[in-house]
Design a protein around this motif. Structure first.
Motif, PDB file in Angstrom:
ATOM      1  N   MET A  49       0.827  -1.206   0.000  1.00 58.55           N
ATOM      2  CA  MET A  49       0.000   0.000   0.000  1.00 58.55           C
ATOM      3  C   MET A  49       0.865   1.261   0.000  1.00 58.55           C
ATOM      4  N   VAL A  50       2.012   1.212   0.651  1.00 58.62           N
ATOM      5  CA  VAL A  50       2.956   2.336   0.582  1.00 58.62           C
ATOM      6  C   VAL A  50       3.425   2.525  -0.861  1.00 58.62           C
ATOM      7  N   ALA A  51       3.782   1.424  -1.518  1.00 55.75           N
ATOM      8  CA  ALA A  51       4.254   1.494  -2.897  1.00 55.75           C
ATOM      9  C   ALA A  51       3.188   2.046  -3.829  1.00 55.75           C
ATOM     10  N   LEU A  52       1.927   1.786  -3.518  1.00 55.63           N
ATOM     11  CA  LEU A  52       0.826   2.266  -4.359  1.00 55.63           C
ATOM     12  C   LEU A  52       0.370   3.674  -3.989  1.00 55.63           C
ATOM     13  N   GLY A  53       0.966   4.257  -2.957  1.00 56.00           N
ATOM     14  CA  GLY A  53       0.628   5.620  -2.583  1.00 56.00           C
ATOM     15  C   GLY A  53      -0.576   5.745  -1.686  1.00 56.00           C
ATOM     16  N   LEU A  54      -0.987   4.647  -1.056  1.00 56.91           N
ATOM     17  CA  LEU A  54      -2.162   4.686  -0.184  1.00 56.91           C
ATOM     18  C   LEU A  54      -1.793   4.732   1.294  1.00 56.91           C
ATOM     19  N   LEU A  55      -0.574   4.362   1.637  1.00 60.22           N
ATOM     20  CA  LEU A  55      -0.048   4.503   2.996  1.00 60.22           C
ATOM     21  C   LEU A  55       1.303   5.182   2.938  1.00 60.22           C
ATOM     22  N   ASP A  56       1.644   5.869   4.018  1.00 65.52           N
ATOM     23  CA  ASP A  56       2.993   6.374   4.254  1.00 65.52           C
ATOM     24  C   ASP A  56       3.648   5.510   5.316  1.00 65.52           C
ATOM     25  N   GLU A  57       4.982   5.413   5.266  1.00 63.61           N
ATOM     26  CA  GLU A  57       5.715   4.669   6.300  1.00 63.61           C
ATOM     27  C   GLU A  57       6.891   5.514   6.762  1.00 63.61           C
ATOM     28  N   ARG A  58       6.884   5.872   8.047  1.00 60.12           N
ATOM     29  CA  ARG A  58       7.968   6.651   8.645  1.00 60.12           C
ATOM     30  C   ARG A  58       8.252   6.099  10.032  1.00 60.12           C
ATOM     31  N   THR A  59       9.528   5.964  10.305  1.00 57.15           N
ATOM     32  CA  THR A  59       9.980   5.420  11.605  1.00 57.15           C
ATOM     33  C   THR A  59       9.220   4.141  11.957  1.00 57.15           C
ATOM     34  N   ASN A  60       9.089   3.272  10.954  1.00 56.25           N
ATOM     35  CA  ASN A  60       8.466   1.957  11.125  1.00 56.25           C
ATOM     36  C   ASN A  60       6.987   2.021  11.521  1.00 56.25           C
ATOM     37  N   ARG A  61       6.333   3.121  11.213  1.00 51.45           N
ATOM     38  CA  ARG A  61       4.911   3.255  11.525  1.00 51.45           C
ATOM     39  C   ARG A  61       4.167   3.651  10.257  1.00 51.45           C
ATOM     40  N   TYR A  62       3.006   3.051  10.065  1.00 51.12           N
ATOM     41  CA  TYR A  62       2.204   3.279   8.865  1.00 51.12           C
ATOM     42  C   TYR A  62       1.110   4.300   9.156  1.00 51.12           C
ATOM     43  N   SER A  63       0.869   5.172   8.187  1.00 52.25           N
ATOM     44  CA  SER A  63      -0.211   6.154   8.305  1.00 52.25           C
ATOM     45  C   SER A  63      -0.895   6.315   6.950  1.00 52.25           C
ATOM     46  N   LEU A  64      -2.049   6.952   6.959  1.00 56.26           N
ATOM     47  CA  LEU A  64      -2.839   7.128   5.744  1.00 56.26           C
ATOM     48  C   LEU A  64      -2.319   8.284   4.903  1.00 56.26           C
ATOM     49  N   THR A  65      -2.334   8.103   3.597  1.00 54.74           N
ATOM     50  CA  THR A  65      -2.123   9.235   2.705  1.00 54.74           C
ATOM     51  C   THR A  65      -3.442   9.995   2.558  1.00 54.74           C
ATOM     52  N   GLU A  66      -3.384  11.149   1.925  1.00 51.61           N
ATOM     53  CA  GLU A  66      -4.594  11.939   1.731  1.00 51.61           C
ATOM     54  C   GLU A  66      -5.611  11.188   0.872  1.00 51.61           C
ATOM     55  N   ALA A  67      -5.123  10.470  -0.150  1.00 57.84           N
ATOM     56  CA  ALA A  67      -6.042   9.714  -1.005  1.00 57.84           C
ATOM     57  C   ALA A  67      -6.769   8.631  -0.216  1.00 57.84           C
ATOM     58  N   ALA A  68      -6.049   7.920   0.634  1.00 60.07           N
ATOM     59  CA  ALA A  68      -6.677   6.872   1.440  1.00 60.07           C
ATOM     60  C   ALA A  68      -7.674   7.474   2.427  1.00 60.07           C
ATOM     61  N   ARG A  69      -7.310   8.594   3.023  1.00 63.12           N
ATOM     62  CA  ARG A  69      -8.209   9.233   3.994  1.00 63.12           C
ATOM     63  C   ARG A  69      -9.486   9.722   3.296  1.00 63.12           C
ATOM     64  N   ARG A  70      -9.358  10.132   2.079  1.00 58.19           N
ATOM     65  CA  ARG A  70     -10.513  10.669   1.350  1.00 58.19           C
ATOM     66  C   ARG A  70     -11.424   9.577   0.804  1.00 58.19           C
ATOM     67  N   ARG A  92     -14.377   4.449   5.843  1.00 60.11           N
ATOM     68  CA  ARG A  92     -15.833   4.346   5.871  1.00 60.11           C
ATOM     69  C   ARG A  92     -16.493   5.637   6.347  1.00 60.11           C
ATOM     70  N   SER A  93     -15.780   6.400   7.146  1.00 58.95           N
ATOM     71  CA  SER A  93     -16.341   7.634   7.694  1.00 58.95           C
ATOM     72  C   SER A  93     -16.347   8.783   6.695  1.00 58.95           C
ATOM     73  N   SER A  94     -15.696   8.607   5.541  1.00 55.24           N
ATOM     74  CA  SER A  94     -15.593   9.680   4.557  1.00 55.24           C
ATOM     75  C   SER A  94     -16.842   9.748   3.692  1.00 55.24           C
ATOM     76  N   GLY A  95     -17.265  10.968   3.384  1.00 59.28           N
ATOM     77  CA  GLY A  95     -18.385  11.165   2.466  1.00 59.28           C
ATOM     78  C   GLY A  95     -18.060  10.773   1.041  1.00 59.28           C
ATOM     79  N   GLU A  96     -16.774  10.559   0.741  1.00 60.27           N
ATOM     80  CA  GLU A  96     -16.353  10.148  -0.601  1.00 60.27           C
ATOM     81  C   GLU A  96     -15.805   8.720  -0.614  1.00 60.27           C
ATOM     82  N   TYR A  97     -16.257   7.929   0.325  1.00 61.48           N
ATOM     83  CA  TYR A  97     -15.793   6.544   0.464  1.00 61.48           C
ATOM     84  C   TYR A  97     -16.063   5.735  -0.804  1.00 61.48           C
ATOM     85  N   LEU A  98     -14.989   5.196  -1.385  1.00 59.07           N
ATOM     86  CA  LEU A  98     -15.092   4.385  -2.592  1.00 59.07           C
ATOM     87  C   LEU A  98     -15.125   2.896  -2.269  1.00 59.07           C
ATOM     88  N   GLY A  99     -15.044   2.577  -0.997  1.00 56.27           N
ATOM     89  CA  GLY A  99     -14.918   1.182  -0.602  1.00 56.27           C
ATOM     90  C   GLY A  99     -16.070   0.301  -1.016  1.00 56.27           C
TER      91      GLY A  99
END
Length: 336
Positions: A59-80, A84-91
């Motif tokens: 998911m990091v390679a695809l641009g959907l997660l960031d990885e820093r100091t061995n911790r994963y976080s959401l990119t803006e695209a993933a957050r948007r 499920r809580s997003s009004g633009e949820y594509l899931g």
């Protein structure tokens, strides 16, 4: 086309399956509040730590997660688009694609036989399939912004009632009611779909329900009851063959008031049926799951003209983000 582009196209299933699996596992939702390392993320989704790290890295390679100091976080695209809580949820669409992935393994057999690979029942046979399908359509439309864009560009100022044939979750209907406060609407659809529509509208748009009638209706067998000032059909004609589409549009003509507006939104193809590319690829899925395909403007305008419509126009939607167009026509004044 060079080697890299061809290879990426030919292996695109790998990226799709990785995203579908990450979403199904709940990886994105688990990272909504704070970053997690692989151990904590694996524990949160009840999965193997090593395997979790590998799919998170993908998911990091695809641009959907960031990885820093061995911790994963959401990119803006993933957050948007993937929370499920997003009004633009594509899931909803992604999980639908995951559920029908097996259908694509039958493409060769379908090409050889010309026969669908699954029942052409529009996912009406099992409640869980109906809900997954209808929520997928709602998810795609809201994430891409189709409904608001269409509602803003239709002139419904002189229309008092609009019917959405095959309106599914009511996403377009709600957008039109927001844009045009004087409007009342009817959603005509199959019984199982209307149950899901009622649930979705009750969850998200309870105020709109007072201006919407939900009517059980099968456009292949039923005549449109009553008269209305406009009829809207999104992604309907691609489900049916040429004969049925011509018949449905004749029914629509009879149901409209004189001067009434007919609006069709779909993949409207060029004469060779090769553009837009999304429509040409989607036609293969339609071959496996429906009686239809994507149609050209010439075909759609011929059905409309034979039904009696005039002022037939093609209005392309900007691409990106959209892959479809609108065909708009009118019933002549003086016609009953």
């Amino acid at each position: 086309m060079d080697f890299a582009e061809l290879a990426a196209l030919a292996s695109g299933h790998a990226e799709a399956r990785a995203i579908q699996t990450a979403l199904k596992l709940g990886i994105f939702d688990m990272l909504e509040r704070s970053p997690l390392d692989d151990a904590a993320l694996a524990a949160a989704i009840s999965a193997n730590r090593r395997a979790t790290a590998l799919i998170a890295n993908a998911m990091v390679a695809l641009g959907l997660l960031d990885e820093r100091t061995n911790r994963y976080s959401l990119t803006e695209a993933a957050r948007r688009y993937l929370l499920r809580s997003s009004g633009e949820y594509l899931g909803g669409l992604i999980l639908f694609d995951e559920a029908i992935f097996q259908t694509w393994t039958n493409l060769e057999q379908t090409i050889r036989s010309g026969l669908p690979a699954r029942p052409t029942d529009m996912f009406q046979s099992r409640p869980e399939e109906t809900e997954r399908f209808i929520r997928a359509m709602d998810s795609l439309t809201r994430a891409r912004g189709d409904a608001a864009y269409v509602a803003d560009r239709l002139d419904l100022s002189n229309v008092s009632t609009i019917a959405d044939i095959g309106g599914g979750p009511g996403t377009y209907t709600v957008a039109m009611l927001r844009r045009w406060p004087h409007l009342r609407a009817t959603i005509y659809d199959l019984p199982a779909t209307l149950e899901v529509a009622r649930k979705i509208l009750g969850e998200r748009e309870p105020a709109s329900l007072a201006r919407i009638d939900l009517v059980r209706f099968d456009y292949l067998y039923d005549d449109v009851p009553g008269r209305c000032g406009a009829l809207f059909m999104s992604n309907i004609i691609h489900n049916e063959d040429e004969t049925d589409n011509a018949q449905v549009l004749r029914k629509c003509f009879r149901a409209l008031e004189p001067g009434g507006l007919m609006i069709i939104k779909d993949h409207i193809m060029n004469a060779a049926l090769t553009e837009p590319r999304a429509g040409a690829i989607f036609a293969l899925y339609l071959l496996m799951a429906t009686r239809g395909r994507d149609y050209s403007f010439d075909e759609v305008s011929r059905w409309l003209g034979e039904a009696g419509f005039v002022e037939i126009q093609l209005k392309a939607l900007p691409s990106p983000p959209f892959t479809s167009s609108m065909v708009i026509a009118r019933k002549p004044l003086g016609k009953i």
